[in-house]
Write an enzyme that holds these catalytic residues in place. Structure first.
Site, PDB file in Angstrom:
ATOM      1  N   ALA A  72      70.274  27.303  31.475  1.00 27.20           N
ATOM      2  CA  ALA A  72      70.924  26.316  32.346  1.00 27.20           C
ATOM      3  C   ALA A  72      70.925  24.951  31.676  1.00 27.20           C
ATOM      4  CB  ALA A  72      70.212  26.245  33.698  1.00 27.20           C
ATOM      5  N   ASP A  73      71.890  24.143  32.067  1.00 26.47           N
ATOM      6  CA  ASP A  73      71.966  22.760  31.592  1.00 26.47           C
ATOM      7  C   ASP A  73      72.414  21.894  32.758  1.00 26.47           C
ATOM      8  OD1 ASP A  73      71.876  21.018  29.079  1.00 26.47           O
ATOM      9  OD2 ASP A  73      73.834  20.492  29.918  1.00 26.47           O
TER      10      ASP A  73
END
Length: 197
Positions: A72-73
């Protein structure tokens, strides 16, 4: 329901790890160890999609075709600007002063890889901060809490006191939108509600 292979979280974020632990998911954590350089000209959705995929690919290269890698970012977006982690206390003060009394948007890109199957999606949540005094911001910075967080606040801790309203998934603001993650995992035949715990 059991899962073939391992689940790997491609992140060193303690907040993302805690979210997955809360739902009883067994996983291994691996830091993708990438130097993120953000192109401010890219749309925020494209930025988080790009970097979540890069993180997932970097880790998946070391695992088998049955293993599931989740990456995830997250970024905070305000008035056309991407607000990352503060460089110092002055930067944190500037960011929180900007967000005071205003809406901003938190974007999280998620990429899941198993073998040659790659899925990327984005969740967005809008957050309204109440008006903050300089003294309140200074007290918050003194706690040290904002220094490792995008947008210089943590909604799961003291930063929650700044939030007047939220539209969307609160877990997205923490760093890993659970609802979006559950939909994406269903693509891989995984129902989070039916897992053996």
């Amino acid at each position: 329901m059991s899962i073939l292979g391992k689940i790997i979280l491609a992140s060193s974020s303690p907040r993302r790890q805690e979210i997955l632990k809360r739902i009883g998911l067994s996983f291994k954590t691996v830091n993708p160890d990438l130097d993120e350089v953000i192109d401010q000209e890219m749309p925020p959705e494209d930025i988080v999609s790009h970097w979540s995929r890069k993180k997932a690919e970097a880790v998946a290269a070391h695992y088998g075709s049955e293993d599931i890698v989740i990456a995830a970012d997250t970024i905070v977006y305000f008035d056309g600007n991407i607000l990352g982690k503060p460089t110092d206390e002055t930067d944190a003060f500037k960011t929180l002063t900007m967000l005071s009394g205003s809406w901003h948007t938190v974007y999280t890109g998620i990429t899941i890889i198993r073998g040659d199957d790659v899925l990327t999606d984005v969740e967005s949540t809008t957050v309204l901060f109440r008006e903050l005094s300089s003294k309140q911001i200074e007290h918050y910075i003194d706690t040290g809490e904002p220094m490792d967080k995008a947008g210089s606040y943590g909604i799961q801790d003291l930063g929650a006191l700044f939030v007047e309203r939220i539209d969307g998934d609160i877990y997205n603001v923490i760093g890993l939108p659970l609802y979006r993650l559950s939909l994406m995992l269903s693509h891989f035949g995984i129902d989070l509600l039916s897992l053996e715990r």
